[in-house]
Design an enzyme around this catalytic site. Structure first.
Site: not given
Ligand code: UD1
Length: 373
Positions: A95, A117, A131, A211, A213, A245
């Protein structure tokens, strides 16, 4: 039959590696690999670990890249790769921005797209961002959907996708995990744990990743505050280890909030091999990432998911995952319960693996062969 696999971030590379290896070994298939380089340093670690040498490396990562610019540059660059390579199938996983841009580029050239996936959903447009929309768009464009689980298939059927286009394969994440977890722990992990005094009879390890968003800003600050409180409450008993990250929106706040706390160790992003072995050694994992939600049930490590929603409810049903959001008090309370109450811990720490049996790559490649060019 020519199959082009495209990926660009660290987790995509980990999960696509078993598929790429299988494609390369299969007679009748010419396997090609293109990396977008969406994650430069973090991707290269994984390519080295799995000995994958891409034919094309677009090297598109820019510091603090914005979604629109990244999408546009991947789309136009992949289009040139498709023109040159003329593959019969294009494969991408999951994604990320790399996936949606690749799926669109394949569509524009009328090249078949296989989505690995496929079918994960939260049904919340903003969680995870971007995503949830990336994977929905990928499903619209895919010619074959490789679903990890039956629930993923049901999600696609509910959106009107034809059953004959869907294959339940398991997630190749589990193929990769089995291959790497069976290797000995690397010295960087055994040395770190020895230095921190973590081990049987010693201190316990809490492993963290954060991490996402949608957690940038206040939610991440709330998560970091929870880590400080957990560290304070369990000083001398628990060591917190957080590989951070490289996204500057994570690096800055994480170091500002946590540097200098004696039982918190901030690391550079861990390579996949040490990360798997850190997970195996952990008493508890706190995460907002997707991949760890698949690995935790496979390894039997109690995991608190610091997000409002999950596209992997199978892990919650299996009992290994619990959704706790980003609220400081809730994270501290749930972590403390698992650290203080051996029964609560034991009830979450059973390995039941809903996401695959380690043979996903075989099934994906067999399905492609059956479809043909
Ligand atoms: C991306 C994916 C996300 C995935 C995550 C896994 C998108 C929109 N997001 O998020 O779905 O879960 O990867 O890690 O596709 N950076 C480096 N070096 C690296 C990697 C990143 O410096 O090796 C920095 C750069 O400043 C880069 C920034 O991180 O601009 C953000 O990277 P980006 O790929 O845009 O988003 P992620 O937050 O990593």
């Amino acid at each position: 039959m020519k199959v082009l696999s495209v990926f660009g971030t660290r987790p995509e590379a980990v999960k696509m590696a078993p598929v790429v290896q299988r494609l390369a070994q299969t007679p009748g298939i010419e396997s090609r690999v293109c990396v977008t380089g969406q994650h430069r340093q973090m991707l290269d670690q994984v390519l080295n670990l799995f000995n994958i040498v891409p034919e094309t490396d677009l090297n598109l990562m820019r510091p603090d890249q914005k979604l629109a610019g990244l999408t546009a540059s991947i789309l136009t660059s992949i289009d040139e790769v498709l023109a040159a390579e003329q593959p019969d199938w294009v494969l991408a996983l999951g994604d990320t921005t790399t996936v949606i841009s690749t799926a669109m580029a394949a569509f524009y050239r009328k090249i078949k797209f296989g989505h690995v996936e496929a079918g994960l959903r939260t049904n919340n447009k903003w969680h995870p961002f971007p995503e949830e929309i990336n994977r929905r768009m990928a499903s619209l464009l895919a010619d074959l959907h490789f679903c990890p689980t039956e629930l993923n298939r049901q999600n696609l059927l509910a959106e009107g996708i034809a059953d004959e286009r869907i294959r339940i394969t398991g997630n190749p994440a589990i193929d990769a995990l089995q291959a790497i977890a069976s290797r000995p722990a690397p010295a960087e992990v055994t040395d770190l744990l020895a230095r921190l005094g973590v081990g049987p009879g010693g201190k316990r390890l809490v492993l963290i990743t954060a991490h996402r968003r949608e957690n940038f800003g206040q939610p991440l600050e709330d998560i970091l505050a929870a880590l400080r409180q957990i560290a304070g409450r369990y000083r001398g008993q628990v060591e917190l280890v957080y590989p951070v990250h490289l996204n500057p929106n994570v690096q800055g706040p994480a170091h500002a909030a946590l540097d200098g706390i004696s039982n918190i160790t901030l690391l550079p992003p861990a390579d996949y091999l040490p990360m798997v072995h850190l997970q195996k050694s952990a008493a508890l994992v706190l995460t907002d990432s997707g991949g760890l939600q698949e690995e935790a049930p496979a390894l039997g490590v109690p995991t608190l998911v610091m997000r409002e929603t999950t596209e992997r409810p199978e892990g919650v049903t299996a009992g290994t995952l619990r959704l706790v959001g980003s609220d400081t008090a809730r994270i501290v309370a749930e972590a403390s319960r698992l650290l203080d109450d051996p029964e609560a811990h034991a009830s979450m720490a059973h390995a039941a693996n809903p996401f695959g049996d380690g043979h996903a790559a075989e099934r994906i490649v067999a399905a492609l062969l059956a479809e043909g060019a």
